[in-house]
Write a protein that holds these residues in place. Structure first.
Motif, short mmCIF file in Angstrom:
data_model
loop_
_atom_site.label_atom_id
_atom_site.label_comp_id
_atom_site.label_asym_id
_atom_site.label_seq_id
_atom_site.Cartn_x
_atom_site.Cartn_y
_atom_site.Cartn_z
N VAL A 341 0.84 -1.20 0.00
CA VAL A 341 0.00 0.00 0.00
C VAL A 341 0.87 1.25 0.00
N LEU A 342 1.90 1.27 0.84
CA LEU A 342 2.80 2.42 0.90
C LEU A 342 3.50 2.64 -0.45
N LYS A 343 3.89 1.52 -1.09
CA LYS A 343 4.54 1.63 -2.38
C LYS A 343 3.59 2.22 -3.42
N ALA A 344 2.32 1.78 -3.38
CA ALA A 344 1.33 2.29 -4.33
C ALA A 344 1.10 3.79 -4.13
N VAL A 345 1.04 4.22 -2.87
CA VAL A 345 0.85 5.65 -2.57
C VAL A 345 2.02 6.45 -3.09
N LYS A 346 3.24 5.92 -2.86
CA LYS A 346 4.44 6.64 -3.32
C LYS A 346 4.42 6.82 -4.82
N GLU A 347 4.07 5.77 -5.55
CA GLU A 347 4.02 5.85 -7.01
C GLU A 347 2.95 6.83 -7.47
N LYS A 348 1.80 6.83 -6.80
CA LYS A 348 0.71 7.73 -7.18
C LYS A 348 1.09 9.19 -6.92
N LEU A 349 1.74 9.44 -5.77
CA LEU A 349 2.13 10.81 -5.44
C LEU A 349 3.15 11.34 -6.44
N HIS A 350 4.09 10.50 -6.83
CA HIS A 350 5.07 10.94 -7.82
C HIS A 350 4.40 11.21 -9.16
N ALA A 351 3.42 10.39 -9.53
CA ALA A 351 2.69 10.61 -10.78
C ALA A 351 1.95 11.94 -10.74
N LEU A 352 1.31 12.24 -9.61
CA LEU A 352 0.61 13.52 -9.47
C LEU A 352 1.57 14.69 -9.58
N ASN A 353 2.75 14.54 -9.00
CA ASN A 353 3.72 15.62 -9.05
C ASN A 353 4.21 15.87 -10.47
N MET A 354 4.31 14.79 -11.25
CA MET A 354 4.71 14.96 -12.64
C MET A 354 3.68 15.78 -13.40
N GLN A 355 2.39 15.53 -13.08
CA GLN A 355 1.31 16.28 -13.74
C GLN A 355 1.29 17.74 -13.31
N LEU A 356 1.73 17.99 -12.09
CA LEU A 356 1.70 19.36 -11.56
C LEU A 356 3.04 20.08 -11.72
N ALA A 357 4.00 19.41 -12.40
CA ALA A 357 5.35 19.96 -12.47
C ALA A 357 5.39 21.34 -13.12
N GLU A 358 4.53 21.56 -14.16
CA GLU A 358 4.54 22.84 -14.83
C GLU A 358 4.00 23.94 -13.94
N ALA A 359 3.10 23.57 -13.03
CA ALA A 359 2.47 24.58 -12.17
C ALA A 359 3.38 24.99 -11.01
N ARG A 360 4.26 24.11 -10.64
CA ARG A 360 5.15 24.45 -9.52
C ARG A 360 6.53 23.89 -9.81
N GLN A 361 7.53 24.67 -9.63
CA GLN A 361 8.90 24.30 -9.91
C GLN A 361 9.64 24.06 -8.58
N GLN A 362 9.36 22.95 -7.97
CA GLN A 362 10.06 22.61 -6.72
C GLN A 362 10.21 21.10 -6.60
N ASP A 363 11.18 20.70 -5.84
CA ASP A 363 11.45 19.27 -5.64
C ASP A 363 10.34 18.68 -4.79
N ASP A 364 9.74 17.60 -5.26
CA ASP A 364 8.60 17.02 -4.54
C ASP A 364 9.03 15.94 -3.53
N LYS A 365 10.30 15.59 -3.48
CA LYS A 365 10.70 14.45 -2.66
C LYS A 365 10.35 14.64 -1.18
N GLN A 366 10.62 15.84 -0.67
CA GLN A 366 10.37 16.07 0.75
C GLN A 366 8.89 16.00 1.08
N ALA A 367 8.07 16.55 0.22
CA ALA A 367 6.63 16.54 0.45
C ALA A 367 6.07 15.12 0.38
N VAL A 368 6.55 14.35 -0.59
CA VAL A 368 6.09 12.97 -0.73
C VAL A 368 6.49 12.15 0.49
N GLN A 369 7.74 12.27 0.93
CA GLN A 369 8.21 11.50 2.07
C GLN A 369 7.46 11.87 3.34
N LYS A 370 7.15 13.16 3.49
CA LYS A 370 6.39 13.61 4.66
C LYS A 370 5.01 12.96 4.68
#
Length: 403
Positions: A341-370
Motif C-alpha cells: 500500500v505504501l509503495k502504491a501511494v508513493k508511485e501515485k504521489l510521484h505521478a501527481l507531481n509529474m502532472q503538476l510539475a509545470e504549475a510548480r517548480q520545486q522538488d517534490d521528494k520532501q513533500a512525498v516522504q512527509k
C-alpha cells in the motif's frame, strides 16, 4: 508456495528430551548429508522456506507450509524413524506459539540444562546452513536476527547463563563424583566438534595436558584443537588401542552407528564412558561388564547444584526480555503487510507531481516522504484500514499542493 510467507503458515515440529529418550531422538538426528537432502526435497513436500535444528537434546524443523504433516513427512523421509513414532512424541506449534518457542529455545529456557548457552551456536550453525543455500526468506532472516538480539540481551542483563553448567561441564562433574583423583588417569576425547572442545577445556581444569589424547575422523580438526590446548592426538586408526589403554573416554561425534561396542571391552575392564552423542555412539550393551560405568546426555542432565538454582530465579527476567523482542519482531512483521500500500501511494504521489510539475517548480521528494511518514505512523497506531489511509493521504496531499 510463494504465498507461504505469513506468520499463520509458520510452523515448528520437533521432539526433545522431555518425551523422547536418547534412542528415539537418535532416530531423528540430522547430519549434514541428511540436512542437504531435506533442503533439496523441501518443495516436493510443499515447504517453501525452512531450517533444521538437530542437537543432542532435540530435532526441530522450522518452516512454512500449509499443514504440519508436510514438515513431518519431509523430516521423516530423510531420517531413520517413522512418521507414526515421531507424531506420537512430537510437539507441533504454529504462528505465535512457534515464534515464542524459538525464542525460548535460543535463550536456553527449554534446554535440558537450564540456561545452556551452547544452543545459540547450534542455532546459528543450523540457520546459516539453510540460508547459505537459499532456503530462508525475509521472515526467517529477520526472525533469526531478532532471536540473536534477544539472546544477547538475556546474556548481558540476566544471570540465566552464569556459572559453568553445560552438558560438557556435567560430564566432568559426573567423572569427578566417581573417582578420587584424576592423577595417573589416561583420558580419551573422541570428537573435536563444539561439545568435544568444551569437554576438553572442562577436563583441563582437573587433569594434566599430558593425560588427554584427542582423536577425530578428520585429523586436521583434531590437530588444530590439540595445538591450541597443548594436547596429544592420535590417528583414528588407533582408536581401538586407545579404548583399551584409557581409563576415561568421552565420545562426542556424529557417527550414525556406535564407535565403541562390547567387542572393544573385556571383563575386568574398569572404565568411565561418557556418551555425548545423538544418536548414541557407545553401545549400551557395554554395561554388561561390571567395571564399566556409562552415562549419556540424559543421565548428565540430572545434575542439580547451586548454579542451577540461581538460574531458576532469572527465568522471569529472561521471559520479559523475550516478550519485548517478540513485540519488536511483530511490529516489523505488521509493517511488512503495509508495504504494498505504501509503495502504491508513493508511485501515485510521484505521478501527481509529474502532472503538476509545470504549475510548480520545486522538488517534490520532501513533500512525498512527509506524506508517507504520516501515513505509516497512522497505520502503526490506528486500526483504520489501508484503503482508507490511501484515500486520506492522497486527498490531504492534493489539498496541500493546490493550496
Amino acid at each position: 508456495m510463494e504465498d507461504l510467507k505469513s506468520a499463520t503458515d509458520f510452523w515448528v515440529i520437533g521432539i526433545n528430551y522431555r518425551k523422547a529418550d536418547t534412542t528415539l531422538r537418535g532416530a531423528y538426528a540430522v547430519n549434514e548429508h541428511q540436512y542437504e537432502a531435506i533442503l533439496d526435497s523441501a518443495k516436493v513436500f510443499g515447504v517453501s522456506s525452512l531450517f533444521v535444528l538437530s542437537t543432542c537434546n532435540r530435532t526441530e524443523l522450522y518452516g512454512f507450509a500449509e499443514q504440519a504433516d508436510q514438515l513431518t513427512g519431509l523430516l521423516c523421509r530423510h531420517t531413520e524413524g517413522s512418521a507414526e513414532a515421531f507424531t506420537a512424541q512430537a510437539y507441533i506449534k504454529k504462528g505465535n506459539e512457534a515464534l515464542n518457542h524459538i525464542f525460548n529455545v535460543a535463550a536456553g529456557l527449554d534446554s535440558q540444562i537450564l540456561g545452556d548457552y551452547e544452543i545459540v551456536g547450534q542455532i546459528k550453525q543450523a540457520f546459516y546452513f539453510a540460508r547459505d543455500r537459499g532456503y530462508t526468506n525475509s521472515f526467517l532472516d529477520r526472525l533469526f536476527n531478532t532471536v540473536l538480539q534477544s539472546c544477547r540481551a538475556i546474556r548481558s542483563e540476566t544471570k540465566l547463563s552464569s556459572g559453568t553448567v553445560s552438558v560438557a561441564f556435567a560430564a566432568v562433574q559426573f567423572i569427578r563424583n566417581r573417582i578420587d583423583s584424576f592423577d595417573h588417569k589416561r583420558i580419551l576425547i573422541l570428537g573435536s566438534g563444539e561439545i568435544g572442545q568444551a569437554a576438553c577445556r572442562n577436563l583441563l581444569t582437573f587433569a594434566g595436558k599430558d593425560q588427554v589424547t584427542l582423536i577425530n575422523r578428520t585429523e586436521g580438526k583434531a590437530q588444530a584443537l590439540a595445538e591450541e590446548l597443548g594436547l596429544h592426538t592420535a590417528p583414528f586408526e588407533m582408536l581401538r588401542q586407545y579404548i583399551r589403554e584409557c581409563d576415561i573416554i568421552i565420545v562426542a561425534t556424529a557417527a550414525a552407528t556406535p564407535l565403541i561396542t562390547v567387542a572393544d571391552l573385556a571383563e575386568g575392564d574398569e572404565k568411565i564412558l561418557i556418551d555425548l552423542s545423538i544418536p548414541n555412539n557407545i553401545d549400551a550393551a557395554v554395561q554388561q561388564y561390571k567395571g564399566i560405568v556409562l552415562a549419556n546426555v540424559d543421565d548428565l542432565s540430572r545434575i542439580n547444584d547451586e548454579t542451577l538454582r540461581k538460574r531458576q530465579a532469572e527465568i522471569p527476567k529472561a521471559e520479559e526480555l523475550i516478550t519485548c523482542h517478540i513485540h519488536e519482531f511483530a511490529e516489523w512483521y505488521l509493517m511488512q503487510q503495509h508495504v504494498p500500500v505504501l509503495k502504491a501511494v508513493k508511485e501515485k504521489l510521484h505521478a501527481l507531481n509529474m502532472q503538476l510539475a509545470e504549475a510548480r517548480q520545486q522538488d517534490d521528494k520532501q513533500a512525498v516522504q512527509k506524506a508517507l511518514n504520516t501515513m505509516a505512523k497512522k497505520m502503526r497506531t490506528e486500526e483504520q484500514r489501508p484503503g482508507c489511509n490511501y484515500i486520506e493521504t492522497i486527498h490531504h496531499y492534493l489539498k496541500q499542493t493546490v493550496a
